[in-house]
Design a protein around this motif. Structure first.
Motif, PDB file in Angstrom:
ATOM      1  N   VAL A 255      67.911  21.668  75.384  1.00  0.00           N
ATOM      2  CA  VAL A 255      67.663  20.747  74.443  1.00  0.00           C
ATOM      3  C   VAL A 255      66.808  19.842  75.117  1.00  0.00           C
ATOM      4  O   VAL A 255      66.879  19.129  76.177  1.00  0.00           O
ATOM      5  CB  VAL A 255      68.969  20.185  73.962  1.00  0.00           C
ATOM      6  CG1 VAL A 255      68.625  19.111  73.241  1.00  0.00           C
ATOM      7  CG2 VAL A 255      69.890  21.033  73.319  1.00  0.00           C
ATOM      8  N   ALA A 256      65.384  19.817  74.376  1.00  0.00           N
ATOM      9  CA  ALA A 256      64.244  18.871  74.919  1.00  0.00           C
ATOM     10  C   ALA A 256      63.235  18.870  73.770  1.00  0.00           C
ATOM     11  O   ALA A 256      63.162  20.000  73.231  1.00  0.00           O
ATOM     12  CB  ALA A 256      63.840  19.391  76.222  1.00  0.00           C
ATOM     13  N   ASP A 257      62.185  17.978  73.854  1.00  0.00           N
ATOM     14  CA  ASP A 257      61.149  17.897  72.981  1.00  0.00           C
ATOM     15  C   ASP A 257      60.056  18.100  73.950  1.00  0.00           C
ATOM     16  O   ASP A 257      58.946  17.807  73.524  1.00  0.00           O
ATOM     17  CB  ASP A 257      61.201  16.604  72.345  1.00  0.00           C
ATOM     18  CG  ASP A 257      62.397  16.525  71.406  1.00  0.00           C
ATOM     19  OD1 ASP A 257      62.809  17.580  70.726  1.00  0.00           O
ATOM     20  OD2 ASP A 257      62.972  15.207  71.266  1.00  0.00           O
ATOM     21  N   VAL A 258      60.048  18.781  75.084  1.00  0.00           N
ATOM     22  CA  VAL A 258      58.885  19.004  76.029  1.00  0.00           C
ATOM     23  C   VAL A 258      59.157  20.553  76.467  1.00  0.00           C
ATOM     24  O   VAL A 258      60.248  21.175  76.561  1.00  0.00           O
ATOM     25  CB  VAL A 258      59.091  17.783  77.017  1.00  0.00           C
ATOM     26  CG1 VAL A 258      58.762  16.685  76.425  1.00  0.00           C
ATOM     27  CG2 VAL A 258      60.193  18.051  77.813  1.00  0.00           C
ATOM     28  N   PRO A 259      58.239  20.859  77.559  1.00  0.00           N
ATOM     29  CA  PRO A 259      58.427  22.232  77.914  1.00  0.00           C
ATOM     30  C   PRO A 259      59.741  22.517  78.790  1.00  0.00           C
ATOM     31  O   PRO A 259      59.823  21.452  79.725  1.00  0.00           O
ATOM     32  CB  PRO A 259      56.841  22.469  78.527  1.00  0.00           C
ATOM     33  CG  PRO A 259      56.044  21.713  77.727  1.00  0.00           C
ATOM     34  CD  PRO A 259      56.900  20.470  77.457  1.00  0.00           C
ATOM     35  N   VAL A 260      60.444  23.402  78.776  1.00  0.00           N
ATOM     36  CA  VAL A 260      61.430  23.586  79.705  1.00  0.00           C
ATOM     37  C   VAL A 260      61.386  25.053  80.368  1.00  0.00           C
ATOM     38  O   VAL A 260      61.105  26.060  79.611  1.00  0.00           O
ATOM     39  CB  VAL A 260      62.952  23.774  78.921  1.00  0.00           C
ATOM     40  CG1 VAL A 260      63.906  23.914  79.947  1.00  0.00           C
ATOM     41  CG2 VAL A 260      63.037  22.251  78.227  1.00  0.00           C
ATOM     42  N   GLY A 261      61.298  25.056  81.768  1.00  0.00           N
ATOM     43  CA  GLY A 261      61.423  26.288  82.323  1.00  0.00           C
ATOM     44  C   GLY A 261      62.626  26.467  83.334  1.00  0.00           C
ATOM     45  O   GLY A 261      63.378  25.871  83.133  1.00  0.00           O
ATOM     46  N   SER A 262      62.623  27.439  84.209  1.00  0.00           N
ATOM     47  CA  SER A 262      63.587  27.621  85.017  1.00  0.00           C
ATOM     48  C   SER A 262      63.007  28.101  86.540  1.00  0.00           C
ATOM     49  O   SER A 262      62.158  28.915  86.609  1.00  0.00           O
ATOM     50  CB  SER A 262      64.428  28.766  84.414  1.00  0.00           C
ATOM     51  OG  SER A 262      65.525  28.980  85.167  1.00  0.00           O
ATOM     52  N   PHE A 263      63.758  27.575  87.501  1.00  0.00           N
ATOM     53  CA  PHE A 263      63.517  27.908  88.988  1.00  0.00           C
ATOM     54  C   PHE A 263      64.221  29.359  89.094  1.00  0.00           C
ATOM     55  O   PHE A 263      65.203  29.562  88.224  1.00  0.00           O
ATOM     56  CB  PHE A 263      64.385  27.150  89.862  1.00  0.00           C
ATOM     57  CG  PHE A 263      63.635  25.611  90.084  1.00  0.00           C
ATOM     58  CD1 PHE A 263      62.109  25.342  89.475  1.00  0.00           C
ATOM     59  CD2 PHE A 263      64.273  24.606  90.575  1.00  0.00           C
ATOM     60  CE1 PHE A 263      61.866  24.068  89.712  1.00  0.00           C
ATOM     61  CE2 PHE A 263      63.805  23.355  90.717  1.00  0.00           C
ATOM     62  CZ  PHE A 263      62.733  23.236  90.198  1.00  0.00           C
ATOM     63  N   LEU A 264      63.534  30.342  89.617  1.00  0.00           N
ATOM     64  CA  LEU A 264      64.127  31.684  89.718  1.00  0.00           C
ATOM     65  C   LEU A 264      63.591  31.776  91.256  1.00  0.00           C
ATOM     66  O   LEU A 264      62.525  32.588  91.522  1.00  0.00           O
ATOM     67  CB  LEU A 264      63.185  32.432  88.826  1.00  0.00           C
ATOM     68  CG  LEU A 264      63.615  34.320  88.942  1.00  0.00           C
ATOM     69  CD1 LEU A 264      64.906  34.120  88.853  1.00  0.00           C
ATOM     70  CD2 LEU A 264      62.837  34.832  87.726  1.00  0.00           C
ATOM     71  N   SER A 265      64.493  31.757  92.188  1.00  0.00           N
ATOM     72  CA  SER A 265      64.260  32.214  93.545  1.00  0.00           C
ATOM     73  C   SER A 265      64.432  33.628  93.808  1.00  0.00           C
ATOM     74  O   SER A 265      63.762  34.070  94.877  1.00  0.00           O
ATOM     75  CB  SER A 265      65.129  31.562  94.155  1.00  0.00           C
ATOM     76  OG  SER A 265      66.575  32.037  94.323  1.00  0.00           O
ATOM     77  N   GLY A 266      65.301  34.401  92.988  1.00  0.00           N
ATOM     78  CA  GLY A 266      65.439  35.879  93.599  1.00  0.00           C
ATOM     79  C   GLY A 266      66.792  36.033  93.692  1.00  0.00           C
ATOM     80  O   GLY A 266      67.297  37.036  93.932  1.00  0.00           O
ATOM     81  N   GLY A 267      67.567  34.873  94.225  1.00  0.00           N
ATOM     82  CA  GLY A 267      69.037  35.080  94.422  1.00  0.00           C
ATOM     83  C   GLY A 267      69.852  35.068  93.275  1.00  0.00           C
ATOM     84  O   GLY A 267      69.348  34.968  92.122  1.00  0.00           O
ATOM     85  N   ILE A 268      71.192  35.107  93.317  1.00  0.00           N
ATOM     86  CA  ILE A 268      71.965  35.574  92.334  1.00  0.00           C
ATOM     87  C   ILE A 268      72.011  34.446  91.275  1.00  0.00           C
ATOM     88  O   ILE A 268      71.984  34.378  90.149  1.00  0.00           O
ATOM     89  CB  ILE A 268      73.261  36.062  92.723  1.00  0.00           C
ATOM     90  CG1 ILE A 268      73.547  37.077  93.443  1.00  0.00           C
ATOM     91  CG2 ILE A 268      74.271  35.939  91.338  1.00  0.00           C
ATOM     92  CD1 ILE A 268      73.074  38.344  92.572  1.00  0.00           C
TER      93      ILE A 268
END
Length: 632
Positions: A255-268
C-alpha cells in the motif's frame, strides 16, 4: 517514513531547548526530503520531516492537528491496516480531512487512548500532544523497526528519530563507557543504552507518557513465547499457515501512493518476498547488487532466475570493490552513533541505487532470526545435541588455536569457525551466546582500553546491562531460546538499525514483511524441528515456498552481505588506518585506547593469520571517525 523530534519542557530552563527545534528538525533532512514544519507552545515543541508515501498531498503534512485543535501528532512510519481502521472510525462518526494513515492514527488515539497500539499493524515511532491535558504520548513499534532516542532530566524531555537530531539540542556528550565496552565486543550498542550517558533508546514495544513533570515508561508488547506450548498444527498445516500469513503481510506492505519495489538478493528470504509481491503487483521492480570482484558473494545469477520466473522488471547494480570503497566516507559521515556492521556499506549502496527508481522497497530481513538462518544456529544445534563430532571439535580446540584463521578463504575460515565452536563448548549457555554474538572477548577489550578508560567503566552497570540482555537464555538452552534472544538483541539493535540508517540516508523506505507481528508470533509457536535440523536451516521457509521458487536456490551455501574489508584495510584504507584514525600519537593523545594494543591489532591485520581482526579494526575506524566528528 519520516523523521520526528520534540521537546517537553518542565520549567523555564527546559523551554530554552525549544529554540533548537528547527535545527533538530533540519538534522533529519534525509529522512524526510519532501516537507518540514514545526509546532510550538509554552510547554511543547514538535518538529517533523516528511517522506511522502501515503496521501502525498499537503493534507498529509505534519505536525497534524485534529479538528478540535486539542491534539497534535508527529509520526514516523506506516500503518498498513489504516484503511480498515479508518472504516471503523467512520462508522463512529469521525470525519477525515486527508487520505493519510497519520490522521487515522491520530483519531484512533483520540477515541481509544494508548490501547490503540494493540490495533496497529505497521512500524512506527510517534508522539501525540494533548494540549488540554498537557501530556505527550510516545510509542515505538513492537519489533523496533523505527528508532526513537530520548533524553530525560529535571528540566525537559527531548526525543528524536536519530542521534544527530538529539545533538542539535546541545546535550552533554559524556561517553557511557559501559556502552563503549559493549560496542567493542558486539560492534553495535544495544538499547536502551547509547554511546552518550544521558541519551537512551526507547525499547521496542514501549511507550513514554509525559505529564506534570513525570515520565512513565510502559511495555505494551512482548513476543508471546512459551516453549512448553507449541502449535498443534502438523508440519503441512504449519507450512500452509506460514504461506497464508506471509502473503497477507506482503500484500499489506504494497500500500503506497508512490513507486514500490523489492530487494532481491537471490537468497530464499528476499526471493519469497518478491515472488509474493509480484502476485499483487504485476509491474513489480526488483533490485540486486552484484560484486564483480567478489564472485563468491555474488548472488545475481540466482536473483535473475527469480526475476525471470516471476516476470519482474529487474535491475542489477554491478559493483567493483572500488565502487564499494568510494562510499565508505559518506557512510562514516552519516553514522551519528558508533555502529560497525560492515554490511551497512552494501545496504547503503543498494538503497542509494534503488531510490533512483522507487521510494519504497520490500526486504527479506528478519527471517534468519525468526526461523534459524545463521551459521551460529547450526553451531548451537550441534552444541545442544552433542555427539561425537562436537566432542571431537571441542577436544581439538588447542589445535584450532594454532592454525591460521581468516575469512579470506574457505579453509582458514573453517579453522576460524572450529576455534570459535571449541571455545564456546566450554562456556555456560549465556556466555556462549554472548561470545558467539560478538567479535571480541571482554578480556580483549580490557586490554584495548586504557587504565583511565577502565576507571570510567562502571563494571557493575555493564554486568547488569549484559545480564538483562541474556536474562531469557536458560541454563540449558534450545534453538528457540537463541532465536528469542536474537529477535530481542541482534534484530533491532544490529539488523534493523543497519537497514533503517542506510535506507534513510538515501530517503528510501524499507518494509519488512517477515516482521509482521502475526508472522513473528506464529514463528514462536513453532517447534525447533520445523525450523532447523542437521541438514537444513529455515526449514519451514524453504519448504513452504519450494513450489514457487527456482530449484537452483536450494541446496547451496548461504551468502552474506559481505564487503571486502580485509583487502581495503591492506590497500586503499591503509593510510587512513596508519596515518590518521589509528595513528599512534593520535591514540595516545585521545587517551581512550591502549596504544600497544592498537599496534598489535594493526600487526595482526597485516599478518597471514588475521582471524576476525578486520571486524575489530572496522569498529575502531567507525568509532574514531565518529569521535573526531562529534567529540573533539
Amino acid at each position: 517514513m519520516c523523521g520526528i523530534t520534540g521537546v517537553y519542557a518542565f520549567n523555564m530552563v527546559g523551554r530554552i531547548s525549544m529554540i533548537n527545534v528547527a535545527n533538530a528538525t533540519m538534522a533529519l533532512d534525509r529522512r524526510g526530503p519532501d516537507f518540514q514544519d514545526t509546532y510550538h507552545d509554552n510547554i511543547v515543541a514538535l518538529g517533523h520531516r516528511r517522506l511522502s508515501i501515503i496521501d502525498t498531498s499537503a493534507s498529509g503534512h505534519q505536525p497534524m492537528t485534529d479538528k478540535s485543535g486539542r491534539y497534535i501528532i508527529i509520526f514516523n512510519g506506516e500503518i498498513f491496516n489504516y484503511k480498515t481502521l479508518k472504516e471503523e472510525l467512520l462508522n463512529k462518526g469521525i470525519q477525515f480531512s486527508s487520505g493519510s494513515d497519520t490522521e487515522v492514527l491520530l483519531y484512533l488515539y483520540i477515541t481509544e487512548g494508548k490501547s490503540c497500539l494493540q490495533k496497529l499493524n505497521g512500524f512506527f515511532a510517534f508522539a501525540i500532544y494533548d494540549k488540554q491535558e498537557q501530556s505527550v504520548f510516545i510509542a515505538r513499534d513492537r519489533m523496533g523497526i523505527k528508532p526513537l532516542y530520548y533524553v530525560e532530566d529535571e528540566n525537559r524531555v527531548l526525543f528524536a528519530s536519530e542521534m544527530k537530531s538529539i545533538l542539535a539540542y546541545g546535550i552533554d556528550k559524556t561517553i557511557d563507557y559501559s556502552a563503549l565496552y559493549t560496542y567493542l565486543q558486539l560492534n553495535y550498542i544495544p538499547a536502551p543504552k547509547t554511546i552518550f550517558r544521558d541519551v537512551k533508546k526507547l525499547l521496542p514495544g514501549h511507550t513514554l507518557f509525559i505529564k506534570d513533570g513525570e515520565v512513565q515508561k510502559e511495555c505494551f508488547y512482548k513476543i508471546p513465547y512459551d516453549k512448553n506450548k507449541y502449535t498443534s498444527l502438523n508440519y503441512d498445516e504449519q507450512k500452509a499457515r506460514l504461506s497464508e500469513l506471509m502473503e497477507q503481510s506482503v500484500q499489506k506492505r504494497l500500500v503506497a501512493d508512490v513507486p514500490v519495489g523489492s530487494f532481491l538478493s537471490g537468497g530464499i528470504d528476499s526471493s519469497v518476498i518478491a515472488t509474493l509481491a509480484q502476485r499483487h503487483k504485476p509491474d513489480l521492480h526488483t533490485f540486486s547488487i552484484g560484486y564483480k570482484d567478489e564472485k563468491f558473494f555474488d548472488e545475481t545469477e540466482y536473483a535473475r532466475l527469480v526475476a525471470k520466473k516471476i516476470g519482474s522488471d529487474h535491475t542489477v547494480f554491478s559493483l567493483t570493490n572500488n565502487d564499494l570503497y568510494q562510499h565508505v566516507n559518506s557512510i562514516l559521515n552519516y553514522i551519528d552513533e558508533p555502529f560497525a556492521d560492515s554490511s551497512a556499506i552494501a545496504v547503503y549502496i543498494l538503497s542509494k541505487e534503488t531510490r533512483k527508481h522507487s521510494v519504497v522497497a520490500l526486504s527479506g530481513d528478519g527471517a534468519d532470526e525468526l526461523f534459524s538462518g545463521y551459521n551460529k544456529h547450526s553451531a548451537f544445534l550441534k552444541m545442544i545435541t552433542g555427539g561425537s563430532t562436537a566432542r571431537a571439535v571441542g577436544a581439538l580446540t588447542p589445535l584450532w588455536g594454532l592454525l591460521p584463521k581468516s575469512r579470506s578463504n574457505p579453509l582458514t575460515n573453517k579453522f576460524r569457525q572450529l576455534h570459535r565452536f571449541g571455545k564456546g563448548m566450554k562456556l555456560t549457555s549465556k556466555e556462549r551466546y554472548w561470545q558467539w554474538a560478538g567479535f571480541a572477548a571482554e578480556t580483549e577489550v580490557d586490554k584495548l582500553l586504557t587504565p583511565e578508560s577502565l576507571l570510567n567503566l562502571d563494571r557493575q552497570n555493564y554486568l547488569d546491562f549484559k545480564n538483562n540482555i541474556l536474562r531469557e537464555i536458560p541454563a540449558k538452552e534450545d534453538i528457540n531460546d537463541i532465536l528469542y534472544a536474537d529477535v530481542n538483541l541482534v534484530l533491532p539493535d544490529d539488523m534493523l538499525t543497519k537497514v533503517d540508517r542506510m535506507s534513510m540516508a538515501n530517503s528510501l523506505e524499507v518494509r519488512v514483511p517477515f516482521l509482521d507481528h502475526e508472522v513473528v508470533e506464529f514463528a514462536f509457536s513453532l517447534p525447533v524441528s520445523s525450523k532447523i535440523n542437521g541438514q537444513i536451516r529455515k526449514r519451514i521457509v524453504q519448504d513452504s515456498f519450494r513450489d514457487i521458487l527456482p530449484a537452483e536456490l536450494y541446496n547451496r551455501p548461504k551468502k552474506g552481505f559481505e564487503v571486502p574489508l580485509l583487502k581495503w584495510f591492506r590497500k586503499e584504507m591503509k593510510s587512513m588506518i596508519n596515518d590518521d584514525l589509528l595513528r599512534d600519537d593520535f591514540i595516545e593523545q585521545q587517551g581512550i585506547f591502549n596504544v600497544s594494543e592498537t599496534k598489535k591489532l594493526k600487526r595482526k591485520l597485516f599478518s597471514s593469520n588475521p582471524g576476525d581482526v578486520h571486524a575489530q579494526i572496522w569498529a575502531l575506524i567507525v568509532f574514531q571517525w565518529w569521535w573526531k566528528k562529534y567529540c573533539m
